[in-house]
Write a protein that holds these residues in place. Structure first.
Motif, PDB file in Angstrom:
ATOM      1  N   THR A   1       0.550  -1.030   0.086  1.00 47.83           N
ATOM      2  CA  THR A   1       0.067   0.015   0.229  1.00 47.83           C
ATOM      3  C   THR A   1       1.160   1.209  -0.047  1.00 47.83           C
ATOM      4  O   THR A   1       0.676   2.400  -0.564  1.00 47.83           O
ATOM      5  N   THR A   2       2.067   1.255   0.610  1.00 49.14           N
ATOM      6  CA  THR A   2       2.917   2.137   1.177  1.00 49.14           C
ATOM      7  C   THR A   2       3.316   2.491  -0.479  1.00 49.14           C
ATOM      8  O   THR A   2       3.564   3.790  -0.711  1.00 49.14           O
TER       9      THR A   2
ATOM     10  N   GLU B   1       1.233   3.789  -3.163  1.00 47.96           N
ATOM     11  CA  GLU B   1       0.758   5.409  -2.453  1.00 47.96           C
ATOM     12  C   GLU B   1       1.787   6.189  -3.098  1.00 47.96           C
ATOM     13  O   GLU B   1       1.896   7.235  -4.002  1.00 47.96           O
TER      14      GLU B   1
ATOM     15  N   LEU C   1       2.528   6.617  -7.126  1.00 48.18           N
ATOM     16  CA  LEU C   1       1.309   7.289  -7.891  1.00 48.18           C
ATOM     17  C   LEU C   1       1.933   8.693  -7.283  1.00 48.18           C
ATOM     18  O   LEU C   1       1.549  10.006  -8.027  1.00 48.18           O
ATOM     19  N   ALA C   2       2.109   9.013  -6.167  1.00 51.74           N
ATOM     20  CA  ALA C   2       2.678  10.441  -5.906  1.00 51.74           C
ATOM     21  C   ALA C   2       3.766  11.313  -6.847  1.00 51.74           C
ATOM     22  O   ALA C   2       3.332  12.390  -7.831  1.00 51.74           O
TER      23      ALA C   2
END
Length: 99
Positions: free
Chosen positions: A34-35, A38, A41-42
Motif C-alpha cells: 500500500t505504501t 501510494e 502514484l505521488a
C-alpha cells in the motif's frame, strides 16, 4: 470439449493473469505494498504537474519521456563549494544547458 484430466485441472486464464500482476508488488505484506503504491502514484502525479506547470513554454521538454526529464532536470553537473562562510553552487562550463 476437453476430456483429459490434465486439461480439466488447469486454472482459468484470469486467475493466472491476476497472480502475475500481484507478483509485481515489492512485498507480500499488504501494508508495504500500500505504501509503495501510494509513493508510486505521488511520483506520477508530481511528474504530471511538472509537465503542466514548469514545462509549458519549453518545446523540447514538453513532449519528453520521463527518462529524458529525469536526466535533464535532476542531473546537474555542479559542485557545492564552501568558502568565506558561504555555500556556492558551481556549475561546470562543459554542461550543455548552462547559459
Amino acid at each position: 470439449v476437453p476430456t483429459s484430466a490434465t486439461s480439466m485441472s488447469r486454472t482459468p486464464a484470469t486467475s493466472s493473469r491476476t497472480s502475475r500482476s500481484v507478483s509485481r508488488f515489492p512485498s507480500r505484506h499488504f501494508a508495504i505494498n500500500t505504501t509503495w503504491l501510494e509513493l508510486s502514484l505521488a511520483a506520477i502525479d508530481s511528474l504530471a504537474w511538472t509537465w503542466v506547470l514548469l514545462l509549458d513554454g519549453e518545446l523540447e521538454l514538453a513532449d519528453a519521456e520521463p527518462k529524458k526529464l529525469h536526466y535533464r532536470l535532476l542531473h546537474v553537473a555542479a559542485r557545492l563549494t564552501r568558502g568565506s562562510r558561504r555555500l556556492r553552487l558551481r556549475f561546470s562550463a562543459a554542461w550543455p544547458w548552462v547559459a
